[in-house]
Design an enzyme around this catalytic site. Structure first.
Site, PDB file in Angstrom:
ATOM      1  CD  GLU A  43       3.527 -11.943  -2.871  1.00 31.61           C
ATOM      2  OE1 GLU A  43       3.324 -10.761  -2.582  1.00 31.61           O
ATOM      3  OE2 GLU A  43       2.616 -12.792  -2.938  1.00 31.61           O
ATOM      4  CE  LYS A 112       1.015  -7.571  -3.476  1.00 30.89           C
ATOM      5  NZ  LYS A 112       1.104  -8.623  -2.435  1.00 30.89           N
ATOM      6  CB  CYS A 153       0.361 -11.492  -4.841  1.00 30.17           C
ATOM      7  SG  CYS A 153      -0.647 -12.618  -3.848  1.00 30.17           S
TER       8      CYS A 153
END
Length: 276
Positions: A43, A112, A153
């Protein structure tokens, strides 16, 4: 093909974007030379992680950083999961993962979905939503080996996303991620093993290497977990490449031995996708 090699690049990210991209591409070449067919970067691989950095380092996709990823994917003839970069589009910023095929084609772009907005008193407060907008779509891509589902994440905490990917036929879930020194030791490995066992899939996480001088200190420990919940490979905190051979025959055996997909009570409950 029942087995293939996966590589996770745990990159030491600096404040110099061009250096990050150059070193990332160099490590991708090294991973490919070791037989990796799918390679993932971490990331925020081209930028320090932090709300003040996202607008400063943001790029369009396609753009400078992703062009380099496209070129190295083609050069090495691999599937390259480009970790994530801060993306700018129509005045908004996103935390975005771009995936390239062995011919250099952009296969999918994943933004995301779940933004990292947390407050653990005395430990860590962080608000991605100060500068980032959330994505609103799922991303999978097909390889000759298996179908791969993407999250970034904090997305790993949401079991429903992994369930959707499993329903859509994914056998490998990849989460480029940068947990921190509070959430990392508590939940990083636990969440990966949980998602793997829940869905009988391989789960891989690619973290930046740890930089104790950074304003946000990443946990590290990039990991690969099999569908039985076993940790197959794990980095430490330094810059490194993690390799793991993904055995889809073993995945099929586990699903046969414990047939949870056939046993789900869809008459009583469901996890459904509302937007493709």
């Amino acid at each position: 093909m029942a087995t293939f090699r996966l590589a996770l690049i745990q990159l030491q990210v600096s404040s110099i974007k061009s250096d990050n991209v150059t070193r990332a591409c160099s490590l991708v070449r090294e991973a490919a030379a070791q037989g990796a067919k799918i390679v993932s970067l971490p990331e925020c691989f081209n930028s320090p992680y932090g709300t003040k950095y996202f607008p400063q380092y943001a790029e369009k996709i396609p753009g400078e950083s992703t062009q380099k990823l496209s070129e190295v994917a083609k050069e090495c003839s691999i599937y390259l999961i480009g970790g994530s970069i801060p993306e700018e589009d129509a005045g908004k910023f996103y935390n975005t993962c771009a995936v390239f095929g062995p011919d250099g084609t952009l296969l999918v772009k994943y933004r995301k979905i779940h933004l990292f907005d947390i407050d653990v008193p005395g430990k860590i407060t962080f608000q991605e939503s100060k500068t980032l907008s959330p994505g609103d779509s799922f991303s999978t891509f097909d390889t000759p080996y298996c179908r791969v589902g993407l999250g970034i994440c904090y997305d790993m905490r949401f079991a429903e996303l992994a369930h959707i990917y499993a329903q859509r036929g994914c056998q490998l879930l990849v989460y480029p991620g940068a947990f921190n020194l509070t959430t990392g030791p508590a939940h990083w490995e636990l969440l990966q093993r949980g998602r793997a066992v829940d869905n009988q899939v391989y789960v891989a996480t690619a973290s930046p290497a740890r930089d104790d001088k950074a304003s946000y200190v990443a946990w590290g420990y990039s990991t690969v977990v099999n569908p039985w919940g076993e940790v197959l490979a794990k980095a430490g905190t330094e810059e490194t490449i993690v390799y793991s051979d993904i055995d889809l025959k073993k995945l099929a055996e586990i699903r046969q031995q414990i047939p949870i997909f056939r046993q789900k009570r869809s008459d009583l409950y469901a996890v459904e996708m509302k937007k493709s």
